[in-house]
Design a protein around this motif. Structure first.
Motif, short mmCIF file in Angstrom:
data_model
loop_
_atom_site.label_atom_id
_atom_site.label_comp_id
_atom_site.label_asym_id
_atom_site.label_seq_id
_atom_site.Cartn_x
_atom_site.Cartn_y
_atom_site.Cartn_z
N THR A 105 0.80 -25.15 9.44
CA THR A 105 1.53 -26.42 9.32
C THR A 105 0.58 -27.55 8.90
OG1 THR A 105 1.35 -26.93 11.71
CG2 THR A 105 3.31 -25.75 10.97
N GLY A 106 -0.27 -27.24 7.92
CA GLY A 106 -1.26 -28.20 7.47
C GLY A 106 -1.00 -28.78 6.10
N GLY A 107 0.14 -28.44 5.49
CA GLY A 107 0.44 -28.97 4.18
C GLY A 107 -0.25 -28.27 3.04
N MET A 108 -0.77 -27.06 3.29
CA MET A 108 -1.50 -26.32 2.25
C MET A 108 -0.85 -25.00 1.88
SD MET A 108 -5.54 -27.00 2.98
CE MET A 108 -5.91 -26.23 1.39
N GLY A 109 0.35 -24.74 2.38
CA GLY A 109 1.10 -23.57 1.93
C GLY A 109 0.60 -22.25 2.47
N GLY A 110 0.05 -22.23 3.68
CA GLY A 110 -0.44 -20.96 4.23
C GLY A 110 0.65 -19.94 4.45
N VAL A 178 -10.48 -31.82 5.39
CA VAL A 178 -10.58 -32.12 6.81
C VAL A 178 -9.33 -31.57 7.48
CG1 VAL A 178 -10.75 -33.91 8.58
CG2 VAL A 178 -12.00 -34.16 6.43
N LEU A 179 -9.53 -30.59 8.36
CA LEU A 179 -8.42 -29.93 9.03
C LEU A 179 -8.09 -30.65 10.33
CD1 LEU A 179 -9.57 -26.22 8.50
CD2 LEU A 179 -8.53 -27.81 6.88
N GLY A 269 0.97 -32.81 5.10
CA GLY A 269 -0.10 -33.05 6.05
C GLY A 269 -0.07 -32.07 7.21
N PRO A 270 -1.03 -32.24 8.13
CA PRO A 270 -1.99 -33.34 8.25
C PRO A 270 -3.36 -33.07 7.61
CG PRO A 270 -2.02 -32.07 10.26
CD PRO A 270 -1.01 -31.40 9.34
N THR A 271 -3.53 -31.96 6.87
CA THR A 271 -4.80 -31.75 6.19
C THR A 271 -5.04 -32.88 5.20
OG1 THR A 271 -4.55 -29.36 6.38
CG2 THR A 271 -6.13 -30.16 4.75
#
Length: 311
Positions: A105-110, A178-179, A269-271
């Motif tokens: 849930t970091g906005g990077m599509g994992g 920044v994670l 986000g929140p990355t």
């Protein structure tokens, strides 16, 4: 179709992504928004290994917090495998081992990378050979970012983000990420964006129904010039993410004060992603931000989409 059990383990690697540009259209009657996204796949990967099993299951490991990742049938990799099996008539299952390095849930599509990797891995293991075009159709059923995790590179996404067209991109770009230990829910960020727009309706232009990617972004990607790209990084969701997680503003200021060309909240986000001028600048920025006790990783883009590593 029924096949004999396969003893192989198929290993597929799929990348996370950064949205170097994200324009969000006005909310439609169905509650959704059309978007215009310039995607870049970056060298932060999910490693998915699939083996034969009578049913579907998933196991998790990796360098990121896994607490928010489901291990039941709601896991997107299991959903991907079940969708492929249903579409092809495959009658056995798969055990899916996911080694996660993209923030959850970091906005990077994992999660999207997991789904794309599971589609490719199961298609390879089962010998269903549905072809890339059909995999893209299945990917779009799973989520807006899943087709891009299949293709990788640099691309423009429109509609819900899943209508892809390749974008010419020269060279590579150096990112420092920044994670965050916290996660932001994408639906919650979109709701906050709608409320933010309503609160400031007198001060901001109305959102377009069908947004487009700015020409300046395409030119910067085509030129391969980080300084050009830094000038045009844009994310309509950033204000909403900052409203929900105000500490991100301090992170953005910190990175730019330590030499980043520009910073942007990645997706919902929140990355936070910082663009650096070159490898040496990225290393210096990584060291400086790590000294402030943030969790920091470096990544390069663009990179390939989901592909078989072994098996």
């Amino acid at each position: 179709m029924t096949t004999a059990p396969d003893s192989r383990v198929v290993h597929v690697r799929a990348p996370g992504k950064i949205n170097v540009f994200l324009a969000v259209g006005a909310q439609a009657d169905d509650g959704y928004h059309d978007v215009a996204i310039a995607y870049q796949a970056v060298s932060l990967y999910e490693d998915v290994r699939v083996s034969d099993a009578p049913d579907f299951s998933v196991a998790l490991s990796g360098s990121v917090d896994l607490a928010r990742v489901p291990t039941d049938g709601s896991n997107i990799a299991i959903r991907a495998a079940r969708l492929l099996a249903a579409r092809t008539g495959y009658r056995r299952g798969a055990h899916i081992d996911i080694e996660k390095h993209v923030p959850v849930t970091g906005g990077m599509g994992g999660g999207s990378a997991d789904a794309a990797a599971a589609l490719v891995a199961c298609d390879t293991l089962w010998g269903t050979d549905v072809g890339r075009d059909e995999l893209l159709v299945l990917a779009a059923e799973l989520g807006a970012d899943v087709p891009f995790a299949l293709t990788g590179g640099t691309a423009i996404g429109t509609g819900r983000g899943d209508q892809l067209s390749p974008a010419l991109a020269k060279g590579s770009f150096e990112w420092v990420l920044v994670l965050s230990d916290a996660g932001l829910s994408t639906p919650e960020v979109y709701r906050e964006l709608d409320e933010h727009r309503a609160r400031h309706a007198q001060d901001i232009f109305p959102a377009r129904v069908a947004p487009t990617v700015d020409v300046d972004v395409l030119q910067a990607l085509r030129a391969g010039e980080p300084r050009m790209l830094a000038e045009v990084l844009s994310n309509d969701l950033q204000a909403a993410a900052l409203n929900l997680e105000p500490s991100l503003a301090g992170v953005l200021e910190l990175g730019e004060s330590h030499g980043a060309l520009a910073g942007i909240v990645s997706g919902s986000g929140p990355t936070v992603a910082f663009l650096a001028a070159d490898v040496n600048a990225a290393l210096q920025l990584q060291i400086a931000l790590s000294a402030t006790r943030h969790t920091v990783v470096r990544a390069t883009g663009p990179v390939h989409g989901a592909r078989v590593i072994s098996g």
